[in-house]
Design a protein around this motif. Sequence first.
Motif, PDB file in Angstrom:
ATOM      1  N   ASP A 434       0.866  -1.342  -0.086  1.00  0.00           N
ATOM      2  CA  ASP A 434      -0.221  -0.081   0.041  1.00  0.00           C
ATOM      3  C   ASP A 434       1.069   1.218  -0.587  1.00  0.00           C
ATOM      4  O   ASP A 434       1.762   2.095   0.709  1.00  0.00           O
ATOM      5  N   LYS A 436       0.081   4.346   0.732  1.00  0.00           N
ATOM      6  CA  LYS A 436       0.085   4.909   2.148  1.00  0.00           C
ATOM      7  C   LYS A 436       0.632   4.484   2.984  1.00  0.00           C
ATOM      8  O   LYS A 436       1.414   4.713   3.781  1.00  0.00           O
ATOM      9  N   TRP A 438       2.899   2.706   2.836  1.00  0.00           N
ATOM     10  CA  TRP A 438       4.646   2.919   2.631  1.00  0.00           C
ATOM     11  C   TRP A 438       4.508   4.722   3.076  1.00  0.00           C
ATOM     12  O   TRP A 438       6.254   5.053   3.434  1.00  0.00           O
ATOM     13  N   LYS A 439       4.146   5.513   2.560  1.00  0.00           N
ATOM     14  CA  LYS A 439       4.504   7.084   2.770  1.00  0.00           C
ATOM     15  C   LYS A 439       4.574   7.351   4.386  1.00  0.00           C
ATOM     16  O   LYS A 439       5.457   7.641   5.172  1.00  0.00           O
ATOM     17  N   TYR A 440       3.814   6.426   5.064  1.00  0.00           N
ATOM     18  CA  TYR A 440       3.668   7.183   7.083  1.00  0.00           C
ATOM     19  C   TYR A 440       4.952   6.152   7.363  1.00  0.00           C
ATOM     20  O   TYR A 440       5.539   6.976   7.679  1.00  0.00           O
ATOM     21  N   ASN A 467       6.115  -0.370  -7.427  1.00  0.00           N
ATOM     22  CA  ASN A 467       5.190   1.167  -7.178  1.00  0.00           C
ATOM     23  C   ASN A 467       6.115   1.941  -6.670  1.00  0.00           C
ATOM     24  O   ASN A 467       6.097   3.794  -7.686  1.00  0.00           O
ATOM     25  N   ASP A 471       7.313   6.124  -8.743  1.00  0.00           N
ATOM     26  CA  ASP A 471       7.352   7.276  -7.662  1.00  0.00           C
ATOM     27  C   ASP A 471       8.642   8.541  -7.530  1.00  0.00           C
ATOM     28  O   ASP A 471       9.790   8.024  -7.055  1.00  0.00           O
TER      29      ASP A 471
END
Length: 503
Positions: A434, A436, A438-440, A467, A471
């Motif tokens: 996911d 999101k 990963w970003k968190y 993914n 990016d």
Amino acid sequence: MKYFRLVAIVLLFLFVGLVCVHSLNSINQDIGRHLKLGQIIWETKSVPKTNLFSFTEPNYPFINHHWLSEVVFYLLSGIIGLKGLIIFKAVVVAVSFWLIYKATDKKTGLWPFLVSAPLGILVFLNRSDVRPEIFSYLFLAFFVFAILRARFFGQYRWLYALPFVQVLWSNAHIYFVLGPALLLFFLVDVALDKERKVALSKIFWIFLATSAATLLNPNFIKGALAPLLILRNYGYTIVENQSIFFLKDYGIQLATINIFEISLIVLIISFVIALKNGGRKIVFEFLAGLAFSILAVKMIRNTGIYATIFTSVTTLNLSAIKPAAKFLKRPVKIIFYLALSAVFAFLIINVLNNNLRTWMEDGGKFGLEIPSGAAQGVEFVKQNNIKGPVFNNFDVGSFLIWKLYPEQKVFVDGRPEAYSVEFFEKIYKPMQEDPKMWKYYSEKYGINYIFFAHTDITPWARQFLFNVSQDPNWPLVYKDGSVAIFLKRTPENSALIKKFEIK
């Protein structure tokens, strides 16, 4: 006749040794971590009890059930190098099969072993890398040797050594629980035989002493129970822990599985032969054969120890037809040993030209090659002074520990038992599946670069690589046949990104 027998046995053991002389396939996986832990244990004279290599769960409790093997590997590597470890491993395996041979030769003769061992070795082939479990093969073979010498020849002196061997085994590899298990099978065998009950008390006390010896490890009771409890906290699925049915459904290691299935058929046939032609009880053979077959069916990693028991049990069972074989004429026996020698020579040739391993889809090559693995990627990190924290995948963590610790710690490594189930289920896998998540978590841990073995075939790894490659905040700056490195787009990294970014 003696000459033909000698040629056959020499060729067989030459095959055993040569088949274990192959490239170090685990270079990216466990061997590096074993060497680093061996160094730490040797220098500090203590065994770490937490996951000290990771910045994600550094204080998570970890029972190191093979610390002694790691010290041996570390010390030997300093003397003979990694190539020397390959030779050392081949010698250990050859000695293990020699012990099986010597345990049965005076009872069974030579030919049952010559028939059983080649198939056992082919089953074993999948577990022939430099791992702590090579010591389990050696100790398991010694237990079989001691038990069968006592059983058939009344030589109990070898049994008295088992508690002391068990102490070494309990600190060398997690399979140590198999030692007391084999003694228990022997104890049951003797208890059911009225003619041998006189030895029951002696074997019982040896069994108790050997079982107690499992407590002599750095973690005492917890360490002794580790083999029984370790899978309760296994948050990550690895191929070697899967059953043969799972692997077959996915088309993985089919040659190895097919050979294993053939060996099961041969083992069953050998029991039929023993029951129809033998005049002795085969309780020990049945219990050992059944238990180790179940272990191998449940987990492909257990095929190595199964091969050891398969060879010894099948040899004993086939010896039931020995009375009929002794009436064969000398020319027939000569042809038999010549035929076996030709088979062993054929196998040796196919080991040397790599045809055997190609057919087995093993990936290794005959010789002392040390693959570079992730070494060039690590060198890129060092040369360009790339700092952590790093996000790496499961497959390459142990190599990073070997080459970067203590300057940098890893996100994860190849020890599921050294991390919580929650870590894998709620952090490691979701980060890859996911964007999101990963970003968190990448922001929470302050991830500066990604060091990823792109040969990882897990669905979450494939999704993550797709993914992250899309990016713009994580440009690709390095890629080779083993790993890919992505660097976070920050002012501090701008110069490196400008220089190395792969569009």
